[in-house]
Write an enzyme that holds these catalytic residues in place. Structure first.
Site, short mmCIF file in Angstrom:
data_model
loop_
_atom_site.label_atom_id
_atom_site.label_comp_id
_atom_site.label_asym_id
_atom_site.label_seq_id
_atom_site.Cartn_x
_atom_site.Cartn_y
_atom_site.Cartn_z
N HIS A 18 0.77 -1.22 0.04
CA HIS A 18 0.01 0.13 -0.07
C HIS A 18 0.81 1.25 -0.13
O HIS A 18 0.21 2.39 -0.40
CB HIS A 18 -0.72 -0.02 1.30
N ALA A 19 2.01 1.16 0.33
CA ALA A 19 2.78 2.25 0.50
C ALA A 19 3.01 3.05 -0.79
O ALA A 19 2.90 2.57 -1.83
CB ALA A 19 4.17 2.37 1.36
#
Length: 258
Positions: A18-19
């Site tokens: 997700h980063a």
């Protein structure tokens, strides 16, 4: 069993999908799959297939490569769950295929998507390297999704996919029940090494499982099979129209985009 790739990397702690380049997101500070794919591209590889089996959409990886025709991303994830992206109709012209599935998604439906969408698209892409994100939060005992997979469904997916490219990188991902995570990812290690994962854990491994703790209600009185087995009982179920429609939409998109 599929022929084993010449090179395999297994890093269960590296599924942080997700980063973003400038910020953390969804418990992820660095996007390890993106960094791994960039390293593969920098080495001269120009066709990378990324398959994301986490309960949550692999948004950070998709966004990183949506406009890069060297990388095809495929994500199977629960529809309507955070980060609320990854609709089947999203990014119509991008190298991204999303398979948003309904709650109670079962082993039968996972096998169907694997055989009708994921494997055919993977073969057609002719990847030189394959990256599989194996988040354990799609399993039935996980508290952060409403999906109903057994760990055997993920093991079958890894086993089927691993022969698609000569280089393979397998990472972990989400997973919030320590017993289901440990049992699932130990089984993936076995699959990658040509070992049957559906065997009782060794006494040492059972000792590790019995030493785990979990503050949620299920962790205060865990069932005995969480200590004495690695393989979940199969979780077959109906093949629902919602899953068939998701598969059809993905196939239509890839035919249209070539």
């Amino acid at each position: 069993m599929a022929e084993q790739p010449a090179g395999i990397v297994y890093s269960p702690a590296s599924g942080t999908h997700h980063a973003r380049p400038g910020r953390a997101s969804g418990f992820c500070y660095l996007n390890a799959p993106v960094l791994g794919i960039l390293a593969l591209l920098d080495s001269g590889i120009d066709r990378v297939l990324y398959v994301d089996l986490d309960a949550h959409h692999g948004d950070g990886v998709e966004d990183a490569f949506a406009d890069d025709d060297r990388v095809l991303t495929l994500s199977v994830h629960e529809d309507g769950r955070w980060p609320f992206t990854g609709k089947a109709e999203d990014r119509p012209d991008a190298m991204a295929v999303n398979l948003p599935v309904p709650p109670a998604f079962n082993d039968t439906e996972m096998d169907y998507l694997l055989e009708t969408v994921i494997l055919p698209m993977g073969r057609a892409f002719h990847p030189q390297a394959l990256v599989i994100q194996t988040g354990a939060d799609a399993l039935a005992e996980d508290p952060l999704s409403r999906l109903e997979l057994s760990n055997g469904a993920l093991w079958r997916a890894v086993r089927a996919l691993m022969g698609l490219a000569p280089r393979l990188m397998v990472v972990g991902g989400g997973g919030y029940n320590p017993w289901s995570v440990g049992r699932c990812w130990a089984g993936i290690w076995a699959v990658l090494n040509g070992i049957d994962p559906a065997v009782p854990p060794t006494p040492e491994a059972e000792g590790v499982l019995r030493s785990l703790s979990w503050s949620r209600a299920a962790g205060r009185n865990p069932p005995e099979h969480w200590f004495t087995t690695l393989a979940d009982a199969p979780r077959p179920g109906p093949l629902r129209d919602e899953v068939r429609r998701v598969a059809a939409a993905a196939i239509t998109k890839m035919v249209r985009t070539g």
